[in-house]
Scaffold this motif. Structure first.
Motif, short mmCIF file in Angstrom:
data_model
loop_
_atom_site.label_atom_id
_atom_site.label_comp_id
_atom_site.label_asym_id
_atom_site.label_seq_id
_atom_site.Cartn_x
_atom_site.Cartn_y
_atom_site.Cartn_z
N PHE A 44 0.62 -1.34 -0.20
CA PHE A 44 -0.42 0.31 -0.43
C PHE A 44 0.82 1.26 -0.03
O PHE A 44 0.30 2.34 -0.86
N MET A 45 2.61 1.58 1.02
CA MET A 45 2.36 2.23 1.22
C MET A 45 3.42 3.02 -0.52
O MET A 45 4.06 3.83 -1.08
N THR A 46 3.99 1.54 -0.55
CA THR A 46 4.94 1.80 -2.33
C THR A 46 3.45 2.38 -2.90
O THR A 46 4.13 2.90 -3.96
N ARG A 47 2.01 1.92 -3.50
CA ARG A 47 1.23 2.24 -4.15
C ARG A 47 1.23 4.19 -3.82
O ARG A 47 0.99 4.87 -5.29
N VAL A 48 1.40 4.06 -2.92
CA VAL A 48 1.11 5.62 -2.06
C VAL A 48 1.97 6.66 -2.85
O VAL A 48 1.99 7.71 -2.79
N ALA A 49 3.04 6.00 -2.95
CA ALA A 49 4.27 6.86 -2.59
C ALA A 49 4.63 6.71 -4.43
O ALA A 49 5.12 8.39 -4.71
N LEU A 50 4.08 6.23 -5.09
CA LEU A 50 3.64 6.87 -6.67
C LEU A 50 3.26 7.77 -6.61
O LEU A 50 3.17 8.58 -7.98
#
Ligand SMILES: C[C@H](O)[C@H](O)[C@H]1CNC2=NC(N)=NC(=O)C2=N1
Length: 96
Positions: A44-50
């Motif tokens: 989830f954090m990876t997707r939010v970061a992008l």
């Protein structure tokens, strides 16, 4: 630079979001997300970061195992702006 939201604008925008709460002291909105495990939380954090990077607007956040706490405010403006509400909306859609 985006302007700070009035309380009316803020309440209207919050009504269109899912589970975000207003923090008056910080003029910010926040949400604690819970996942099955660390892997899910970090995905989830990876997707939010992008999404944040492509919006040019970034969260204050922390992670502890399966929990991700996100705080959104606009540092340049010293409070909540449409940029925070737009990023919150994107984060809501990442979750579904
Ligand atoms: C130059 C750059 O666009 C700015 O510094 C952006 C980057 N991301 C940001 N993110 C947040 N949350 N607030 C800001 O004021 C901000 N400013």
């Amino acid at each position: 630079m985006a302007d700070k939201l009035s309380s009316t604008q803020r309440e209207r925008a919050l009504g269109g979001l899912n589970g975000w709460v207003y923090d008056e002291a910080g003029d910010a909105i926040s949400h604690v997300f819970k996942f099955k495990d660390f892997s899910e939380a970090f995905a989830f954090m990876t997707r939010v970061a992008l999404a944040a990077e492509s919006a040019g607007h970034h969260p204050e956040w922390s992670n502890s195992y399966n929990r991700v706490t996100i705080v959104l405010t606009t540092h340049d403006a010293g409070g909540l702006t449409t940029k925070d509400m737009a990023l919150a909306k994107v984060i809501d859609t990442i979750l579904v």
